[in-house]
Enzyme design. Structure first.
Site, PDB file in Angstrom:
ATOM      1  N   ALA A 267       0.853  -1.199   0.000  1.00 34.20           N
ATOM      2  CA  ALA A 267       0.000   0.000   0.000  1.00 34.20           C
ATOM      3  C   ALA A 267       0.887   1.245   0.000  1.00 34.20           C
ATOM      4  O   ALA A 267       1.981   1.228   0.546  1.00 34.20           O
ATOM      5  CB  ALA A 267      -0.892  -0.004   1.231  1.00 34.20           C
ATOM      6  N   CYS A 275       3.411   5.031 -17.531  1.00 34.26           N
ATOM      7  CA  CYS A 275       2.705   3.958 -18.245  1.00 34.26           C
ATOM      8  C   CYS A 275       1.351   3.544 -17.679  1.00 34.26           C
ATOM      9  O   CYS A 275       0.391   3.403 -18.436  1.00 34.26           O
ATOM     10  CB  CYS A 275       3.598   2.725 -18.324  1.00 34.26           C
ATOM     11  SG  CYS A 275       5.053   3.005 -19.341  1.00 34.26           S
ATOM     12  N   PHE A 337       8.902   9.035  -9.284  1.00 32.41           N
ATOM     13  CA  PHE A 337       7.678   8.249  -9.088  1.00 32.41           C
ATOM     14  C   PHE A 337       7.943   6.936  -8.379  1.00 32.41           C
ATOM     15  O   PHE A 337       7.044   6.309  -7.842  1.00 32.41           O
ATOM     16  CB  PHE A 337       6.925   8.054 -10.418  1.00 32.41           C
ATOM     17  CG  PHE A 337       7.392   6.907 -11.280  1.00 32.41           C
ATOM     18  CD1 PHE A 337       6.825   5.645 -11.166  1.00 32.41           C
ATOM     19  CD2 PHE A 337       8.391   7.092 -12.220  1.00 32.41           C
ATOM     20  CE1 PHE A 337       7.237   4.586 -11.968  1.00 32.41           C
ATOM     21  CE2 PHE A 337       8.818   6.047 -13.030  1.00 32.41           C
ATOM     22  CZ  PHE A 337       8.238   4.789 -12.898  1.00 32.41           C
TER      23      PHE A 337
HETATM   24  P1  NAD Z   1      10.533   8.676 -23.778  1.00 33.78           P
HETATM   25  O1  NAD Z   1       9.691   9.892 -23.830  1.00 33.78           O
HETATM   26  O2  NAD Z   1      11.543   8.538 -22.683  1.00 33.78           O
HETATM   27  O3  NAD Z   1      11.347   8.509 -25.149  1.00 33.78           O
HETATM   28  C1  NAD Z   1      10.762   8.626 -26.410  1.00 33.78           C
HETATM   29  C2  NAD Z   1      11.774   9.295 -27.333  1.00 33.78           C
HETATM   30  O4  NAD Z   1      11.275   9.244 -28.659  1.00 33.78           O
HETATM   31  C3  NAD Z   1      12.016  10.782 -27.031  1.00 33.78           C
HETATM   32  O5  NAD Z   1      13.393  10.988 -26.754  1.00 33.78           O
HETATM   33  C4  NAD Z   1      11.569  11.505 -28.303  1.00 33.78           C
HETATM   34  O6  NAD Z   1      12.373  12.626 -28.610  1.00 33.78           O
HETATM   35  C5  NAD Z   1      11.725  10.416 -29.339  1.00 33.78           C
HETATM   36  N1  NAD Z   1      10.929  10.612 -30.539  1.00 33.78           N
HETATM   37  C6  NAD Z   1       9.598  10.857 -30.641  1.00 33.78           C
HETATM   38  N2  NAD Z   1       9.238  10.942 -31.929  1.00 33.78           N
HETATM   39  C7  NAD Z   1      10.359  10.759 -32.667  1.00 33.78           C
HETATM   40  C8  NAD Z   1      10.631  10.730 -34.053  1.00 33.78           C
HETATM   41  N3  NAD Z   1       9.649  10.879 -34.964  1.00 33.78           N
HETATM   42  N4  NAD Z   1      11.907  10.542 -34.457  1.00 33.78           N
HETATM   43  C9  NAD Z   1      12.887  10.373 -33.562  1.00 33.78           C
HETATM   44  N5  NAD Z   1      12.698  10.373 -32.230  1.00 33.78           N
HETATM   45  C10 NAD Z   1      11.436  10.557 -31.785  1.00 33.78           C
HETATM   46  O7  NAD Z   1       9.525   7.445 -23.759  1.00 33.78           O
HETATM   47  P2  NAD Z   1       9.769   6.006 -23.104  1.00 33.78           P
HETATM   48  O8  NAD Z   1       9.515   6.061 -21.643  1.00 33.78           O
HETATM   49  O9  NAD Z   1      11.058   5.453 -23.615  1.00 33.78           O
HETATM   50  O10 NAD Z   1       8.544   5.193 -23.736  1.00 33.78           O
HETATM   51  C11 NAD Z   1       8.538   4.816 -25.101  1.00 33.78           C
HETATM   52  C12 NAD Z   1       7.393   3.848 -25.317  1.00 33.78           C
HETATM   53  O11 NAD Z   1       7.617   2.659 -24.548  1.00 33.78           O
HETATM   54  C13 NAD Z   1       6.027   4.371 -24.870  1.00 33.78           C
HETATM   55  O12 NAD Z   1       5.055   3.891 -25.747  1.00 33.78           O
HETATM   56  C14 NAD Z   1       5.833   3.747 -23.504  1.00 33.78           C
HETATM   57  O13 NAD Z   1       4.476   3.588 -23.180  1.00 33.78           O
HETATM   58  C15 NAD Z   1       6.510   2.402 -23.690  1.00 33.78           C
HETATM   59  N6  NAD Z   1       7.023   1.809 -22.457  1.00 33.78           N
HETATM   60  C16 NAD Z   1       7.618   2.580 -21.501  1.00 33.78           C
HETATM   61  C17 NAD Z   1       8.144   1.992 -20.359  1.00 33.78           C
HETATM   62  C18 NAD Z   1       8.796   2.824 -19.289  1.00 33.78           C
HETATM   63  O14 NAD Z   1       9.012   2.313 -18.192  1.00 33.78           O
HETATM   64  N7  NAD Z   1       9.144   4.075 -19.548  1.00 33.78           N
HETATM   65  C19 NAD Z   1       8.062   0.602 -20.185  1.00 33.78           C
HETATM   66  C20 NAD Z   1       7.477  -0.156 -21.192  1.00 33.78           C
HETATM   67  C21 NAD Z   1       6.959   0.455 -22.320  1.00 33.78           C
END
Ligand code: NAD
Length: 462
Positions: A267, A275, A337
């Site tokens: 809790a 996410c 977080f």
């Molecule tokens: P993030 O925001 O840390 O990184 C995404 C990156 O993509 C950014 O640096 C951004 O500049 C780049 N980007 C966006 N559009 C672009 C483009 N057209 N060309 C080049 N670069 C581009 O996001 P994240 O936390 O790495 O999450 C990415 C995905 O993975 C999301 O869909 C998220 O839901 C999923 N995910 C995240 C986690 C987590 O713990 N953060 C875990 C599992 C899945």
């Protein structure tokens, strides 16, 4: 085809660590992680990586410049790759006058359009980003409508299950790798290619292959189940506080049932991170589109419970401090977080801090990994123009707690368990309060020192 070159679009919390581990485990594959953000790529190429993740520095150091590259030359990386991960952010968008929420796929779409414009040879395109069910269909439509002559694409879904704070361990010792693809000869051979990449270190029995839609939905489902477990225990914590039951004891008793399991029964002030909320909102939106209102309402409740917990905890802090925090100095310990990350996206600390600021408090904030500029950005509110006077960021817990009325612990950093609380107490305004939003402190000991202690899911008597 055997995969020789991989490109990953998006050098974030997922793209960076995932591709670093692929480079580590597959020394013969050239892995290039690209991003449109120049600063982020510059950081990946420096000694100060853009994200904090235990073990990540070592992996990057071993591979960078050998078979791992970070670049803004997106065009070249796409052109040369056999396989392209799309690992861009998929934020939530609001529509219908603020009432509706859904995944915003604009970055996924733009990545797909870039691939179609650039690629002159066949590519396997892999959804690494978390997307709504059937997003692969939209990606395929974009690729097929814009492809260069003779270029063929196979689309796979390969959602990422890593958790921030333990990403490297999660990637190296993954419970499972999920790969979804089309039931066509091309789709099946693409699945096989990606399997062979992961088989460098993941046992084949842990690589699960499904159809594309099952894979996309499984990622949303996994996060929804995890968040639901937290909301369930948090809902019970409120009953504990009102009845004299102790949520830690209830969690042990419930979790010893193998069918339930003891993980994720802690809790707390509530879940955060980029996410859980986003992925459940996605599920809610899909359910609404499919005209399944009861399903939508069911998952929405997981989010509503989390909001309630954050509000309930913040209200409890104010109520205990004689129902007024105006001009009171209050320490927020932890802003990320969760522990072992510098990520503040959807952090419960933001909710708590904003509530206290709204009530006129002066906040002293310390987090071991979150940058000052990030905290100020997260807390900026139009109606609090003098934020710099209301929020002070400190370099350690001792200076942050000096002369404050209360400590509100929002992140479960290990170092908060080892602080010298006698020293802290001696330098705080009396009576000194601790609100343990993560249930990590020794409450009896703190009470003996003189603190008034409150926590989640247990009424503490003096
Ligand atoms: P993030 O925001 O840390 O990184 C995404 C990156 O993509 C950014 O640096 C951004 O500049 C780049 N980007 C966006 N559009 C672009 C483009 N057209 N060309 C080049 N670069 C581009 O996001 P994240 O936390 O790495 O999450 C990415 C995905 O993975 C999301 O869909 C998220 O839901 C999923 N995910 C995240 C986690 C987590 O713990 N953060 C875990 C599992 C899945």
């Amino acid at each position: 085809m055997t995969i020789k070159k991989i490109c990953c679009i998006g050098a974030g919390y997922v793209g960076g660590p995932t591709c670093s581990v692929i480079a580590l485990k597959c020394p013969e594959i050239i892995v290039t992680v690209v991003d449109k953000c120049k600063e982020r790529i510059a950081q990946w190429n420096s000694d100060r990586l853009p994200i904090y993740e235990p073990g990540l520095d070592d992996v990057v150091e071993k591979c960078r410049g050998k078979n791992l590259f970070f670049s803004t030359d997106i065009e070249r990386a796409i052109e040369e790759a056999d396989l392209i991960f799309i690992s861009v952010n998929t934020p939530t968008k609001t529509f219908g006058h603020g009432n509706g929420k859904a995944a915003d796929l604009k970055y996924v779409e733009s990545a797909a359009r870039m691939i179609a414009q650039i690629a002159t040879s066949n590519k396997i395109v892999v959804e690494k980003s978390t997307v709504p069910v059937r997003a692969a269909e939209s990606i395929m439509n974009i690729l097929n409508a814009n492809h260069k002559p003779g270029v063929e694409y196979q689309i796979l879904s390969n959602p990422e299950f890593l958790a921030e704070g333990t990403a490297i361990n999660d990637l190296i010792n993954a419970d499972r790798v999920l790969i979804g693809g089309a039931n066509t000869p091309g789709g099946q051979s693409a699945i096989e290619e990606l399997c062979q990449v992961y088989e460098h270190w993941i046992p084949r029995k842990n690589i699960l292959t499904t159809n594309t839609w099952s894979s996309e939905l499984s990622k949303l489902a996994a996060n929804a189940f995890l968040a639901q477990k937290i909301s369930s225990i948090n809902a019970l914590s409120a009953i504990c506080e009102a009845t004299g039951a102790d949520i830690s004891e209830v969690a042990v008793a419930v979790g010893m049932d193998k069918r339930i399991g003891k993980e994720f029964l802690q809790a707390s002030v509530g879940f955060g991170g980029s996410c859980f909320k986003k992925d459940i909102l996605n599920l809610v939106y899909i359910s609404e589109c499919l005209n399944l209102p009861a399903v939508a309402a069911y998952w929405q409740q997981v989010i509503d419970m989390n909001e309630y917990q954050k509000t309930r905890f913040s209200a409890g802090v104010i109520e205990s401090l004689f129902n007024t925090v105006t001009d009171k100095k209050i320490t927020i310990l932890g802003f990320a977080f969760k522990k072992n990350t510098g990520d503040t996206r959807e952090s419960p600390a933001i909710h708590v801090a904003k509530t206290l600021l709204d009530e006129g408090a002066i906040l002293h904030i310390y987090d071991p990994k979150v940058e000052e500029s990030q905290i100020i950005e997260d807390l900026s509110m139009d109606h609090v123009p003098d934020l710099k006077h209301k929020v002070k960021i400190y370099p350690d817990a001792y200076s942050a707690t000096k002369n404050t009325h209360a400590i509100v612990l929002c992140t479960e950093w290990d170092e908060f368990m080892q602080l010298d609380y006698e020293r802290i107490y001696s330098e705080m305004t009396k009576p000194a309060y601790i609100f343990d939003g993560r249930k990590i402190l020794q409450h009896d000991r703190l009470q003996k020192i003189g603190f008034i202690v409150q926590t989640i899911g247990k009424k503490l008597t003096r």
